[in-house]
Design a protein around this motif. Structure first.
Motif, PDB file in Angstrom:
ATOM      1  N   PHE A 142       0.659  -1.099   0.175  1.00 18.07           N
ATOM      2  CA  PHE A 142      -0.009   0.004  -0.107  1.00 18.07           C
ATOM      3  C   PHE A 142       0.724   1.305  -0.017  1.00 18.07           C
ATOM      4  O   PHE A 142       1.621   1.242   0.669  1.00 18.07           O
ATOM      5  CB  PHE A 142      -0.997  -0.044   1.185  1.00 18.07           C
ATOM      6  CG  PHE A 142      -1.820   1.027   1.246  1.00 18.07           C
ATOM      7  CD1 PHE A 142      -3.212   0.998   0.612  1.00 18.07           C
ATOM      8  CD2 PHE A 142      -1.672   2.345   2.158  1.00 18.07           C
ATOM      9  CE1 PHE A 142      -4.255   1.979   0.301  1.00 18.07           C
ATOM     10  CE2 PHE A 142      -2.818   3.154   2.044  1.00 18.07           C
ATOM     11  CZ  PHE A 142      -3.853   2.998   1.203  1.00 18.07           C
ATOM     12  N   ASP A 143       0.580   2.168  -0.712  1.00 15.95           N
ATOM     13  CA  ASP A 143       1.321   3.567  -0.809  1.00 15.95           C
ATOM     14  C   ASP A 143       0.615   4.564  -0.016  1.00 15.95           C
ATOM     15  O   ASP A 143      -0.485   5.064  -0.369  1.00 15.95           O
ATOM     16  CB  ASP A 143       1.229   4.108  -2.329  1.00 15.95           C
ATOM     17  CG  ASP A 143       2.017   5.242  -2.593  1.00 15.95           C
ATOM     18  OD1 ASP A 143       2.484   5.717  -1.361  1.00 15.95           O
ATOM     19  OD2 ASP A 143       2.253   5.417  -3.681  1.00 15.95           O
ATOM     20  N   ILE A 144       1.058   4.670   1.159  1.00 14.07           N
ATOM     21  CA  ILE A 144       0.546   5.513   2.006  1.00 14.07           C
ATOM     22  C   ILE A 144       0.429   6.961   1.835  1.00 14.07           C
ATOM     23  O   ILE A 144      -0.796   7.575   1.559  1.00 14.07           O
ATOM     24  CB  ILE A 144       1.165   5.265   3.519  1.00 14.07           C
ATOM     25  CG1 ILE A 144       0.925   3.969   4.152  1.00 14.07           C
ATOM     26  CG2 ILE A 144       0.665   6.601   4.527  1.00 14.07           C
ATOM     27  CD1 ILE A 144       1.728   3.703   5.273  1.00 14.07           C
ATOM     28  N   LYS A 145       1.433   7.409   1.131  1.00 19.69           N
ATOM     29  CA  LYS A 145       1.580   8.900   1.065  1.00 19.69           C
ATOM     30  C   LYS A 145       0.611   9.322  -0.015  1.00 19.69           C
ATOM     31  O   LYS A 145       0.090  10.288  -0.062  1.00 19.69           O
ATOM     32  CB  LYS A 145       3.027   9.297   0.506  1.00 19.69           C
ATOM     33  CG  LYS A 145       3.956   9.047   1.777  1.00 19.69           C
ATOM     34  CD  LYS A 145       5.519   9.828   1.201  1.00 19.69           C
ATOM     35  CE  LYS A 145       6.581   9.581   2.327  1.00 19.69           C
ATOM     36  NZ  LYS A 145       7.733   9.975   1.974  1.00 19.69           N
ATOM     37  N   ASN A 146       0.374   8.355  -1.206  1.00 20.76           N
ATOM     38  CA  ASN A 146      -0.696   8.774  -2.121  1.00 20.76           C
ATOM     39  C   ASN A 146      -1.871   8.458  -1.716  1.00 20.76           C
ATOM     40  O   ASN A 146      -2.949   8.397  -2.748  1.00 20.76           O
ATOM     41  CB  ASN A 146      -0.048   8.199  -3.267  1.00 20.76           C
ATOM     42  CG  ASN A 146       1.082   8.873  -4.203  1.00 20.76           C
ATOM     43  OD1 ASN A 146       1.388  10.069  -3.749  1.00 20.76           O
ATOM     44  ND2 ASN A 146       2.047   8.073  -4.339  1.00 20.76           N
ATOM     45  N   ASN A 147      -2.437   8.030  -0.463  1.00 22.05           N
ATOM     46  CA  ASN A 147      -3.584   7.677  -0.353  1.00 22.05           C
ATOM     47  C   ASN A 147      -4.155   8.189   1.154  1.00 22.05           C
ATOM     48  O   ASN A 147      -5.158   7.358   1.648  1.00 22.05           O
ATOM     49  CB  ASN A 147      -4.050   5.961  -0.154  1.00 22.05           C
ATOM     50  CG  ASN A 147      -3.852   5.461  -1.664  1.00 22.05           C
ATOM     51  OD1 ASN A 147      -4.636   5.405  -2.446  1.00 22.05           O
ATOM     52  ND2 ASN A 147      -2.460   4.993  -2.019  1.00 22.05           N
ATOM     53  N   LEU A 148      -3.717   9.353   1.344  1.00 24.61           N
ATOM     54  CA  LEU A 148      -3.896  10.001   2.661  1.00 24.61           C
ATOM     55  C   LEU A 148      -5.733  10.372   2.799  1.00 24.61           C
ATOM     56  O   LEU A 148      -5.881  10.800   3.864  1.00 24.61           O
ATOM     57  CB  LEU A 148      -3.041  10.911   3.029  1.00 24.61           C
ATOM     58  CG  LEU A 148      -1.429  10.475   3.230  1.00 24.61           C
ATOM     59  CD1 LEU A 148      -0.800  11.992   3.393  1.00 24.61           C
ATOM     60  CD2 LEU A 148      -1.184   9.572   4.620  1.00 24.61           C
ATOM     61  N   ASP A 149      -6.041  10.502   1.775  1.00 21.35           N
ATOM     62  CA  ASP A 149      -7.573  10.833   1.561  1.00 21.35           C
ATOM     63  C   ASP A 149      -8.548   9.752   1.841  1.00 21.35           C
ATOM     64  O   ASP A 149      -9.526  10.148   2.073  1.00 21.35           O
ATOM     65  CB  ASP A 149      -7.762  11.652   0.308  1.00 21.35           C
ATOM     66  CG  ASP A 149      -7.541  10.701  -0.879  1.00 21.35           C
ATOM     67  OD1 ASP A 149      -6.865   9.797  -0.971  1.00 21.35           O
ATOM     68  OD2 ASP A 149      -8.075  10.829  -1.859  1.00 21.35           O
ATOM     69  N   ILE A 150      -8.041   8.645   1.989  1.00 19.07           N
ATOM     70  CA  ILE A 150      -8.778   7.592   2.331  1.00 19.07           C
ATOM     71  C   ILE A 150      -9.128   7.449   3.596  1.00 19.07           C
ATOM     72  O   ILE A 150      -8.252   7.521   4.650  1.00 19.07           O
ATOM     73  CB  ILE A 150      -8.230   6.164   1.911  1.00 19.07           C
ATOM     74  CG1 ILE A 150      -7.993   6.029   0.284  1.00 19.07           C
ATOM     75  CG2 ILE A 150      -9.124   5.014   2.384  1.00 19.07           C
ATOM     76  CD1 ILE A 150      -7.202   4.813  -0.165  1.00 19.07           C
ATOM     77  N   PRO A 151     -10.419   7.313   3.988  1.00 20.97           N
ATOM     78  CA  PRO A 151     -10.737   7.679   5.573  1.00 20.97           C
ATOM     79  C   PRO A 151     -10.100   6.609   6.399  1.00 20.97           C
ATOM     80  O   PRO A 151      -9.761   6.763   7.617  1.00 20.97           O
ATOM     81  CB  PRO A 151     -12.488   7.450   5.323  1.00 20.97           C
ATOM     82  CG  PRO A 151     -12.760   7.997   4.035  1.00 20.97           C
ATOM     83  CD  PRO A 151     -11.854   7.444   3.108  1.00 20.97           C
ATOM     84  N   GLU A 152     -10.129   5.252   5.833  1.00 21.07           N
ATOM     85  CA  GLU A 152      -9.594   4.325   6.726  1.00 21.07           C
ATOM     86  C   GLU A 152      -8.365   4.446   7.178  1.00 21.07           C
ATOM     87  O   GLU A 152      -7.659   4.269   8.023  1.00 21.07           O
ATOM     88  CB  GLU A 152      -9.753   2.898   6.181  1.00 21.07           C
ATOM     89  CG  GLU A 152     -11.147   2.578   6.051  1.00 21.07           C
ATOM     90  CD  GLU A 152     -11.879   2.929   4.861  1.00 21.07           C
ATOM     91  OE1 GLU A 152     -13.203   2.704   4.556  1.00 21.07           O
ATOM     92  OE2 GLU A 152     -11.422   3.814   4.042  1.00 21.07           O
ATOM     93  N   VAL A 153      -7.348   5.051   6.203  1.00 24.64           N
ATOM     94  CA  VAL A 153      -6.199   5.437   6.254  1.00 24.64           C
ATOM     95  C   VAL A 153      -5.934   6.503   7.411  1.00 24.64           C
ATOM     96  O   VAL A 153      -5.143   6.475   8.326  1.00 24.64           O
ATOM     97  CB  VAL A 153      -5.484   5.898   5.073  1.00 24.64           C
ATOM     98  CG1 VAL A 153      -4.057   6.307   5.444  1.00 24.64           C
ATOM     99  CG2 VAL A 153      -5.389   4.893   3.980  1.00 24.64           C
TER     100      VAL A 153
END
Length: 203
Positions: A142-153
């Protein structure tokens, strides 16, 4: 990289105090005093009443309350056993698990145990994925930096961040130690500054 349900017992060690950011001066002065209450079991005898099996339960002595260190040692063992059982075939545990084992086996103090548990919690959440079919853990891509807008993250970062603050409130981790742990293991994974990270989580 969702927070595992196996961490519920570990999370219970932290208080449910209101969340504040590490940068809040008032928070850095906060210390929570834990209190315990004694419960007396009152029984009324009736000479003419038949003895019932339920009467034996009230006559049994209460189990002694575990100390914080004993709770941490118990939680450490539970966490380790659960994590080992949930790793998919061929998947290595994170080095933080060995660090927790070493701390437990060395009879380390409360603050060391709490820090090692916290470190392992973070690394499990950040570096493994949970298979929805069998619950097994495998390394995440999983690419954290590019998915920070996902509520679960955002929710998982929030859970882990708040847990660190709660450990400080319980005086189980020193402020500076917790700050460094959060900075290197949480904040840097987002690519944000500490101030941006606080704002992102709403602190």
């Amino acid at each position: 990289m969702l927070l595992s349900s196996s961490l519920i017992a570990v999370m219970a060690l932290a208080s449910s105090s209101p969340a504040q950011s590490f940068s809040t001066p008032a928070f850095q002065m906060q210390r929570r005093q834990t209190t315990t209450s004694l419960h007396r079991v009152q029984t009324t005898s009736h000479p003419t009443s038949a003895l019932k099996m339920s009467d034996f339960g009230s006559a049994m002595p209460e189990k002694p309350e575990l100390s914080m260190k004993e709770k941490l040692m118990e939680s450490a063992t539970t966490f380790i056993v659960d994590l080992e059982a949930r790793l998919a075939d061929g998947v290595d545990p994170p080095p933080e698990m060995e660090a927790l084992k070493a701390a437990r086996d060395a009879d380390s103090d409360e603050k060391t145990l709490a820090l090692r548990i916290y470190e392992l919690m973070i690394e499990q959440g950040m570096t493994y994925d949970i298979d929805p079919e069998n619950g097994k853990l495998s390394p995440t891509q999983f690419d954290i930096k590019n998915n920070l807008d996902i509520p679960e993250v955002k929710a998982e970062f929030g859970h882990l961040y708040q847990y660190g603050m709660q450990l400080i409130a319980r005086d189980l981790i020193d402020v500076d130690v917790a700050k460094e742990c959060v900075k290197t293991r949480l904040i840097e994974r987002t690519g944000k500054t500490p101030e941006e990270f606080d704002a992102w989580l709403g602190y």
